[in-house]
Design a protein around this motif. Structure first.
Motif, PDB file in Angstrom:
ATOM      1  N   ASN A  68       0.820  -1.207   0.000  1.00 29.66           N
ATOM      2  CA  ASN A  68       0.000   0.000   0.000  1.00 29.66           C
ATOM      3  C   ASN A  68       0.858   1.263   0.000  1.00 29.66           C
ATOM      4  N   VAL A 123       1.824   3.130  -2.437  1.00 29.66           N
ATOM      5  CA  VAL A 123       2.909   3.119  -3.427  1.00 29.66           C
ATOM      6  C   VAL A 123       3.090   4.492  -4.068  1.00 29.66           C
ATOM      7  N   ASP A 124       2.094   5.381  -3.926  1.00 31.44           N
ATOM      8  CA  ASP A 124       2.252   6.730  -4.466  1.00 31.44           C
ATOM      9  C   ASP A 124       3.340   7.501  -3.742  1.00 31.44           C
ATOM     10  N   ASP A 156      10.417   4.181  -7.603  1.00 25.44           N
ATOM     11  CA  ASP A 156      10.407   2.934  -8.374  1.00 25.44           C
ATOM     12  C   ASP A 156      11.321   1.892  -7.735  1.00 25.44           C
ATOM     13  N   ARG A 201       9.608   0.440  -4.648  1.00 31.23           N
ATOM     14  CA  ARG A 201       8.560  -0.512  -5.039  1.00 31.23           C
ATOM     15  C   ARG A 201       9.175  -1.856  -5.414  1.00 31.23           C
ATOM     16  N   GLU A 205       0.218  -3.738  -6.084  1.00 35.41           N
ATOM     17  CA  GLU A 205       0.651  -2.410  -5.640  1.00 35.41           C
ATOM     18  C   GLU A 205      -0.584  -1.524  -5.591  1.00 35.41           C
ATOM     19  N   LEU A 206      -0.813  -0.883  -4.435  1.00 33.42           N
ATOM     20  CA  LEU A 206      -2.046  -0.146  -4.213  1.00 33.42           C
ATOM     21  C   LEU A 206      -1.797   1.245  -3.654  1.00 33.42           C
ATOM     22  N   SER A 207      -2.748   2.103  -3.883  1.00 33.99           N
ATOM     23  CA  SER A 207      -2.820   3.392  -3.192  1.00 33.99           C
ATOM     24  C   SER A 207      -4.278   3.813  -3.130  1.00 33.99           C
ATOM     25  N   ASP A 222      -4.522   7.745  -4.458  1.00 36.32           N
ATOM     26  CA  ASP A 222      -4.595   8.131  -5.872  1.00 36.32           C
ATOM     27  C   ASP A 222      -5.246   7.057  -6.744  1.00 36.32           C
ATOM     28  N   THR A 257      -4.258   3.935  -7.423  1.00 35.64           N
ATOM     29  CA  THR A 257      -3.396   2.945  -8.072  1.00 35.64           C
ATOM     30  C   THR A 257      -3.799   1.525  -7.672  1.00 35.64           C
ATOM     31  N   GLY A 258      -4.035   0.678  -8.653  1.00 33.42           N
ATOM     32  CA  GLY A 258      -4.295  -0.733  -8.408  1.00 33.42           C
ATOM     33  C   GLY A 258      -5.672  -1.084  -7.884  1.00 33.42           C
ATOM     34  N   GLU A 278      -7.873  -3.335 -10.287  1.00 32.39           N
ATOM     35  CA  GLU A 278      -7.390  -4.722 -10.315  1.00 32.39           C
ATOM     36  C   GLU A 278      -7.747  -5.434  -9.018  1.00 32.39           C
TER      37      GLU A 278
END
Length: 369
Positions: A166, A168-169, A173, A176, A194-196, A199, A201-202, A205
């Motif tokens: 979590n 990841v924002d 790189d 990560r 990979e989550l946020s 923002d 992200t992910g 999915e």
């Protein structure tokens, strides 16, 4: 997503400060957009939980199970869901367990499946990985916690169906990549995302994976409850409310950040690692929130109130690797410093400070039906 005859139950765990509440809010929003009726259930060792208030302010339907973890308050979890069902008829329940809890497959998910399977449909169990402490614990470096507390952190990941790296924002790189490598080396069979929540992200999915039926547990993790109990007991727990009053109007966000910074400084001075500190302030109809997730970073204004007021109501939740009496002493001292510097009066109310007791689950099922 849900079977219309059953309530879809999705639990999202992770250590203190992993970002569960923000991620769940993002997930609930996506599910609602897809025309699902969603309710959330929060959980804490004490009362006056900031997460519950933040989610309700976000417009979500929220129930709360206070006083112990879901595993030890399993019947309360069920009754809370029933109350939500009576009022709102949710199709999906998102549940956020206490951040110091583990063994949730055996004590929550399997009882849901084997005893109450006619009522609930279970999705995959996600555990969110907190990058700041995760990088240190998984690489064997000191993280400010005892080996017993680190044991809880690792056991949480071990029982996950999905591990979400979590926030990841906030990572480079390289960071990560390093985290993914650490997780893959330790837990090679896990699905890793990979989550946020901040923002997005992910999240799409993640939502797709959560729409799938949870695969029946084949191997249950072994948990040493003596080690588990010691690890939890080494975390001081503090929830409190206070009223802040000034002789003239003050900037609420400035006061929230200043208080959190003073608490963080004092805890750092006594070598007490912060697992999570939340300071929620309400002035009139505006609210602000400050978060601190470890001792190496400055407090962050997560939600700005942009309020100027003469009186504010604050709720503080602190989870720190120190004795409860030290935690309360340093927090009160930080408050006194704030009051002196800003010419404020603090009225402390509803202070709960303790260390969690030994977990005693209502059920513990470690075999298939």
């Amino acid at each position: 997503m849900p079977n219309r005859d059953k309530i879809r139950f999705l639990m999202v765990g992770g250590f203190l400060g992993a970002g569960k509440t923000t991620a769940l809010a993002a997930l609930a929003q996506r599910l609602t957009v897809q025309s699902n009726r969603v309710a959330l259930v929060t959980n804490d060792q004490a009362f006056d939980l900031v997460d519950t208030q933040i989610l309700r302010q976000g417009g979500f339907t929220v129930g709360e199970v206070p006083g112990a973890c879901f595993c030890c308050k399993f019947d309360d979890l069920l009754s809370t869901i029933e109350e939500l069902d009576d009022r709102e008829h949710p199709q999906v329940i998102l549940a956020e367990p206490v951040g110091s809890c583990t063994d949730l497959v055996a004590t929550v998910i399997e009882p849901m499946r084997q005893i109450y399977g006619q009522r609930f449909e279970l999705g995959p169990f996600t555990v969110l990985l907190k990058p700041s402490h995760g990088m240190k614990i998984l690489s064997g470096r000191p993280a400010g916690f005892s080996p017993q507390a680190a044991y809880i952190f690792e056991k949480q990941l071990e029982e996950a169906d999905i591990i979400g790296i979590n926030k990841v924002d906030r990572l480079s790189d390289d960071q990560r990549r390093d985290l993914r490598t650490l997780v893959a080396d330790r837990f090679p069979k896990k699905r890793v995302l990979e989550l946020s929540g901040r923002d997005g992200t992910g999240v799409e999915e993640w939502l797709e994976l959560l729409s799938q039926e949870r695969v029946e547990t084949e191997e249950f993790i072994e948990v040493d409850y003596d080690t588990y109990a010691i690890g939890e007991a080494e975390l001081g727990w503090l929830n409190c409310q206070l009223i802040v009053e000034g002789t003239v109007k003050f900037d609420l966000d400035t006061i929230l950040v200043a208080l959190a910074a003073k608490i963080a400084d004092r805890l750092r001075d006594v070598d007490a690692e912060t697992a999570h500190l939340k300071v929620l302030g309400e002035g009139g109809e505006a609210s602000g929130l400050v978060n601190l997730v470890d001792s190496n970073h400055a407090p962050e204004l997560s939600v700005a109130s942009r309020a100027s007021c003469e009186r504010a109501h604050l709720v503080i939740n602190a989870r720190v690797a120190t004795a409860p009496e030290i935690l309360e002493r340093e927090l009160r001292a930080a408050g006194m410093q704030l009051a002196d510097e800003h010419n404020l009066h603090l009225d402390w109310r509803s202070v709960q400070c303790f260390k969690p007791g030994r977990p005693v689950p209502t059920h513990r099922i470690t075999g298939t039906a």
